[in-house]
Scaffold this motif. Structure first.
Motif, PDB file in Angstrom:
ATOM      1  N   ALA A 223       0.832  -1.211   0.000  1.00 50.22           N
ATOM      2  CA  ALA A 223       0.000   0.000   0.000  1.00 50.22           C
ATOM      3  C   ALA A 223       0.864   1.259   0.000  1.00 50.22           C
ATOM      4  CB  ALA A 223      -0.924  -0.018   1.214  1.00 50.22           C
ATOM      5  N   SER A 224       1.976   1.215   0.725  1.00 49.01           N
ATOM      6  CA  SER A 224       2.892   2.382   0.759  1.00 49.01           C
ATOM      7  C   SER A 224       3.524   2.626  -0.610  1.00 49.01           C
ATOM      8  CB  SER A 224       3.978   2.144   1.808  1.00 49.01           C
ATOM      9  OG  SER A 224       4.911   3.198   1.803  1.00 49.01           O
ATOM     10  N   SER A 225       3.918   1.539  -1.263  1.00 48.67           N
ATOM     11  CA  SER A 225       4.520   1.674  -2.601  1.00 48.67           C
ATOM     12  C   SER A 225       3.533   2.268  -3.593  1.00 48.67           C
ATOM     13  CB  SER A 225       5.021   0.313  -3.097  1.00 48.67           C
ATOM     14  OG  SER A 225       6.017  -0.190  -2.251  1.00 48.67           O
ATOM     15  N   LYS A 226       2.273   1.875  -3.476  1.00 47.55           N
ATOM     16  CA  LYS A 226       1.257   2.419  -4.374  1.00 47.55           C
ATOM     17  C   LYS A 226       1.093   3.922  -4.179  1.00 47.55           C
ATOM     18  CE  LYS A 226      -3.532   1.769  -5.853  1.00 47.55           C
ATOM     19  NZ  LYS A 226      -4.796   1.025  -5.639  1.00 47.55           N
ATOM     20  N   VAL A 227       1.162   4.366  -2.915  1.00 51.86           N
ATOM     21  CA  VAL A 227       1.069   5.803  -2.625  1.00 51.86           C
ATOM     22  C   VAL A 227       2.230   6.549  -3.268  1.00 51.86           C
ATOM     23  CG1 VAL A 227       1.208   7.527  -0.800  1.00 51.86           C
ATOM     24  CG2 VAL A 227      -0.255   5.520  -0.513  1.00 51.86           C
ATOM     25  N   ASP A 228       3.434   5.998  -3.133  1.00 51.54           N
ATOM     26  CA  ASP A 228       4.621   6.662  -3.711  1.00 51.54           C
ATOM     27  C   ASP A 228       4.515   6.738  -5.239  1.00 51.54           C
ATOM     28  OD1 ASP A 228       5.661   6.966  -1.194  1.00 51.54           O
ATOM     29  OD2 ASP A 228       6.910   5.147  -1.300  1.00 51.54           O
ATOM     30  N   ALA A 229       4.041   5.667  -5.859  1.00 53.48           N
ATOM     31  CA  ALA A 229       3.914   5.652  -7.323  1.00 53.48           C
ATOM     32  C   ALA A 229       2.897   6.684  -7.791  1.00 53.48           C
ATOM     33  CB  ALA A 229       3.509   4.256  -7.790  1.00 53.48           C
ATOM     34  N   LEU A 230       1.807   6.806  -7.085  1.00 53.94           N
ATOM     35  CA  LEU A 230       0.795   7.789  -7.487  1.00 53.94           C
ATOM     36  C   LEU A 230       1.270   9.217  -7.252  1.00 53.94           C
ATOM     37  CD1 LEU A 230      -2.419   5.977  -6.217  1.00 53.94           C
ATOM     38  CD2 LEU A 230      -1.759   6.416  -8.594  1.00 53.94           C
ATOM     39  N   LYS A 231       2.077   9.431  -6.227  1.00 58.38           N
ATOM     40  CA  LYS A 231       2.648  10.770  -6.030  1.00 58.38           C
ATOM     41  C   LYS A 231       3.540  11.153  -7.213  1.00 58.38           C
ATOM     42  CE  LYS A 231       2.672  10.999  -0.957  1.00 58.38           C
ATOM     43  NZ  LYS A 231       3.529  11.021   0.255  1.00 58.38           N
ATOM     44  N   ALA A 232       4.341  10.197  -7.675  1.00 56.37           N
ATOM     45  CA  ALA A 232       5.203  10.461  -8.843  1.00 56.37           C
ATOM     46  C   ALA A 232       4.362  10.729 -10.092  1.00 56.37           C
ATOM     47  CB  ALA A 232       6.151   9.292  -9.063  1.00 56.37           C
ATOM     48  N   GLN A 233       3.295   9.952 -10.262  1.00 54.95           N
ATOM     49  CA  GLN A 233       2.427  10.164 -11.415  1.00 54.95           C
ATOM     50  C   GLN A 233       1.756  11.539 -11.359  1.00 54.95           C
ATOM     51  OE1 GLN A 233      -0.367   6.925 -11.924  1.00 54.95           O
ATOM     52  NE2 GLN A 233       1.239   5.360 -11.683  1.00 54.95           N
ATOM     53  N   LEU A 234       1.418  11.978 -10.144  1.00 53.17           N
ATOM     54  CA  LEU A 234       0.789  13.286 -10.002  1.00 53.17           C
ATOM     55  C   LEU A 234       1.769  14.409 -10.376  1.00 53.17           C
ATOM     56  CD1 LEU A 234      -1.652  14.950  -9.189  1.00 53.17           C
ATOM     57  CD2 LEU A 234      -0.815  14.883  -6.812  1.00 53.17           C
ATOM     58  N   LYS A 235       3.039  14.265  -9.981  1.00 51.81           N
ATOM     59  CA  LYS A 235       4.044  15.270 -10.371  1.00 51.81           C
ATOM     60  C   LYS A 235       4.218  15.319 -11.887  1.00 51.81           C
ATOM     61  CE  LYS A 235       6.860  15.317  -6.150  1.00 51.81           C
ATOM     62  NZ  LYS A 235       8.203  15.082  -5.589  1.00 51.81           N
ATOM     63  N   ALA A 236       4.209  14.143 -12.512  1.00 54.08           N
ATOM     64  CA  ALA A 236       4.322  14.102 -13.978  1.00 54.08           C
ATOM     65  C   ALA A 236       3.118  14.755 -14.625  1.00 54.08           C
ATOM     66  CB  ALA A 236       4.479  12.670 -14.446  1.00 54.08           C
ATOM     67  N   ALA A 237       1.927  14.516 -14.070  1.00 55.89           N
ATOM     68  CA  ALA A 237       0.718  15.127 -14.620  1.00 55.89           C
ATOM     69  C   ALA A 237       0.758  16.645 -14.469  1.00 55.89           C
ATOM     70  CB  ALA A 237      -0.507  14.539 -13.928  1.00 55.89           C
ATOM     71  N   GLN A 238       1.268  17.117 -13.337  1.00 57.98           N
ATOM     72  CA  GLN A 238       1.383  18.568 -13.137  1.00 57.98           C
ATOM     73  C   GLN A 238       2.401  19.180 -14.112  1.00 57.98           C
ATOM     74  OE1 GLN A 238       2.351  18.610  -8.979  1.00 57.98           O
ATOM     75  NE2 GLN A 238       0.201  18.697  -8.313  1.00 57.98           N
ATOM     76  N   ALA A 239       3.488  18.462 -14.392  1.00 59.11           N
ATOM     77  CA  ALA A 239       4.463  18.932 -15.394  1.00 59.11           C
ATOM     78  C   ALA A 239       3.827  19.002 -16.774  1.00 59.11           C
ATOM     79  CB  ALA A 239       5.684  18.014 -15.401  1.00 59.11           C
ATOM     80  N   ASP A 240       2.967  18.001 -17.095  1.00 59.44           N
ATOM     81  CA  ASP A 240       2.264  18.026 -18.382  1.00 59.44           C
ATOM     82  C   ASP A 240       1.345  19.242 -18.476  1.00 59.44           C
ATOM     83  OD1 ASP A 240       3.503  15.727 -19.198  1.00 59.44           O
ATOM     84  OD2 ASP A 240       1.855  14.393 -18.586  1.00 59.44           O
ATOM     85  N   ILE A 241       0.743  19.626 -17.352  1.00 58.76           N
ATOM     86  CA  ILE A 241      -0.116  20.817 -17.339  1.00 58.76           C
ATOM     87  C   ILE A 241       0.708  22.060 -17.662  1.00 58.76           C
ATOM     88  CG2 ILE A 241      -1.491  22.319 -15.864  1.00 58.76           C
ATOM     89  CD1 ILE A 241      -2.475  19.846 -14.400  1.00 58.76           C
ATOM     90  N   GLU A 242       1.881  22.181 -17.028  1.00 57.24           N
ATOM     91  CA  GLU A 242       2.735  23.346 -17.289  1.00 57.24           C
ATOM     92  C   GLU A 242       3.190  23.381 -18.743  1.00 57.24           C
ATOM     93  OE1 GLU A 242       3.206  25.839 -15.269  1.00 57.24           O
ATOM     94  OE2 GLU A 242       1.877  24.817 -13.877  1.00 57.24           O
ATOM     95  N   SER A 243       3.519  22.218 -19.288  1.00 62.91           N
ATOM     96  CA  SER A 243       3.926  22.146 -20.695  1.00 62.91           C
ATOM     97  C   SER A 243       2.782  22.553 -21.616  1.00 62.91           C
ATOM     98  CB  SER A 243       4.403  20.735 -21.025  1.00 62.91           C
ATOM     99  OG  SER A 243       4.763  20.627 -22.382  1.00 62.91           O
ATOM    100  N   ALA A 244       1.577  22.101 -21.304  1.00 63.39           N
ATOM    101  CA  ALA A 244       0.417  22.456 -22.123  1.00 63.39           C
ATOM    102  C   ALA A 244       0.117  23.951 -22.013  1.00 63.39           C
ATOM    103  CB  ALA A 244      -0.793  21.625 -21.700  1.00 63.39           C
ATOM    104  N   ARG A 245       0.261  24.506 -20.805  1.00 66.43           N
ATOM    105  CA  ARG A 245       0.054  25.945 -20.650  1.00 66.43           C
ATOM    106  C   ARG A 245       1.083  26.744 -21.455  1.00 66.43           C
ATOM    107  NH1 ARG A 245      -1.044  26.017 -14.125  1.00 66.43           N
ATOM    108  NH2 ARG A 245      -3.320  25.664 -14.233  1.00 66.43           N
ATOM    109  N   LEU A 246       2.323  26.262 -21.464  1.00 66.40           N
ATOM    110  CA  LEU A 246       3.354  26.937 -22.258  1.00 66.40           C
ATOM    111  C   LEU A 246       2.999  26.901 -23.736  1.00 66.40           C
ATOM    112  CD1 LEU A 246       6.110  28.340 -22.244  1.00 66.40           C
ATOM    113  CD2 LEU A 246       7.180  26.079 -22.454  1.00 66.40           C
ATOM    114  N   ALA A 247       2.477  25.757 -24.211  1.00 73.29           N
ATOM    115  CA  ALA A 247       2.076  25.658 -25.616  1.00 73.29           C
ATOM    116  C   ALA A 247       0.935  26.626 -25.912  1.00 73.29           C
ATOM    117  CB  ALA A 247       1.661  24.225 -25.939  1.00 73.29           C
TER     118      ALA A 247
END
Length: 379
Positions: A139-163
């Motif tokens: 369960a702890s590993s799943k939390v860590d993986a989703l936190k990383a995925q959330l950071k990647a999703a937020q980076a995608d938002i910034e990239s899309a805003r830049l576009a």
């Protein structure tokens, strides 16, 4: 009775012809010249050069994404301000990508909340010995993986805003616009060779030029005392003041020159990038400079020279021309006060005798004096 005188006359003629050698030297012709004096004086050190005007800031405006141009907000040749909107591109794709990135981030955020809740329950159950510790680790590993995925999703938002921001192209600085290579409806491509428009800054403007390396030390000395003034001949002939802004860090060994650049305010926008310019650099004071009228200088196979006129004969003296300033030639190689042939030196040779012509004012005075005397009266 007539044979004796004729014979005597023939003998006398023969004796005369034998007495005069055929190769007898002719008397030297004395050249008539006018003289001038080499003067010493303190001169402002003015260095002249030819150069070209350059824009201090110039940029090719290019799109950062491939999209259709929906609007052009200026005209060719307009003066644009920093931050002014120039082009609007179709942002449908960029906005769609931004919305997808936001949705993915929201989904990941929801999954992370659920995973944190599961991890909390698993921790409690482990303490009660209802589940093993490995289940809590999962369960702890799943939390860590989703936190990383959330950071990647937020980076995608910034990239899309830049576009999305790239659909609005603005001027980076105050400038004059050039020719526009596109029209509304054209496809702006990131791989296109031609820019959408070129912007050039006119105020201030720069001028690039070269000076001989022997002038470098004078410029450096002048720079130690403060800003070095520079003047550019304007379109109407009036000088426009500027300031030396750059000295290259190396002398060109092929040409023996140093590259320099000056900055000119150009408030009236009369100076245009790429145009030819005549530059004068004020590099301090040249003390005790030796000056001559330029017509006194002659040039031969070994370089420039003058004829000194002391002692009634012409003496060749090599000189170096530093510059022509204020209608005077600034030279080295002769001392101040030397008498130099001004007129009549073109046909002279070293050592030729010379005769100094009377000054024009003296001749005119003598003529007027003679005209005033009565006939038959001598001075």
């Amino acid at each position: 009775m007539f044979l004796i005188p004729l014979a005597c006359a023939g003998a006398a003629l023969a004796f005369s012809l034998r007495s005069a050698p055929a190769d007898a030297p002719k008397p030297a012709k004395i050249a008539l010249v006018s003289l001038t004096e080499a003067r010493r004086q303190d001169l402002p050190l003015e260095l002249s050069a030819q150069g070209h005007l350059v824009a201090l800031n110039i940029v090719d405006v290019r799109p950062q994404l491939t999209a259709t141009i929906t609007a052009i907000h200026f005209k060719e040749g307009d003066e644009v301000k920093a931050g002014q909107l120039l082009f609007t591109l179709d942002g449908a794709d960029a906005n769609a990508a931004l919305q997808r990135a936001k949705a993915l981030a929201a989904q990941t955020q929801a999954q992370l909340v659920d995973a944190n809740r599961d991890f909390g329950r698993a921790t409690t159950l482990v303490k009660s010995n209802f589940i093993t510790s490995s289940a809590a680790d999962t369960a702890s590993s799943k939390v860590d993986a989703l936190k990383a995925q959330l950071k990647a999703a937020q980076a995608d938002i910034e990239s899309a805003r830049l576009a999305v921001s790239h659909t609005r192209i603005v001027a980076p600085f105050d400038a004059t616009s050039g020719a526009v290579a596109v029209h509304p409806g054209s496809l702006a491509q990131t791989s296109a060779t031609a820019p959408l428009v070129t912007l050039a800054q006119f105020t201030p403007i720069g001028v690039e030029f070269n000076l001989p390396q022997q002038d470098l030390q004078a410029i450096l000395r002048a720079r130690q005392g403060g800003p070095v003034k520079v003047y550019i001949d304007g379109p109407d002939g009036a000088p426009i003041a500027g300031e030396l802004s750059f000295i290259n860090n190396i002398v060109n060994s092929d040409t023996g020159t140093i590259a320099l650049k000056a900055t000119v305010p150009n408030r009236n926008r009369t100076l245009w990038p790429g145009a030819y310019a005549r530059i004068t650099v004020l590099a301090g004071l040249d003390k005790d400079a030796v000056v001559l009228p330029p017509q006194a200088l002659l040039e031969g196979p070994q370089g420039r020279f003058v004829y000194l006129g002391a002692g009634g004969k012409a003496t060749r003296q090599a000189v170096t021309l530093l510059r022509v300033q204020g209608g005077q030639a600034v030279v080295t190689g002769i001392a101040g006060g030397a008498s130099v042939v001004l007129e009549g030196g073109a046909n002279l040779r070293d050592g030729d005798p010379i005769r100094v012509a009377a000054p024009a004012n003296a001749t005119s005075t003598a003529t007027a004096s003679s005209a005033a005397r009565p006939a038959g009266v001598t001075p």
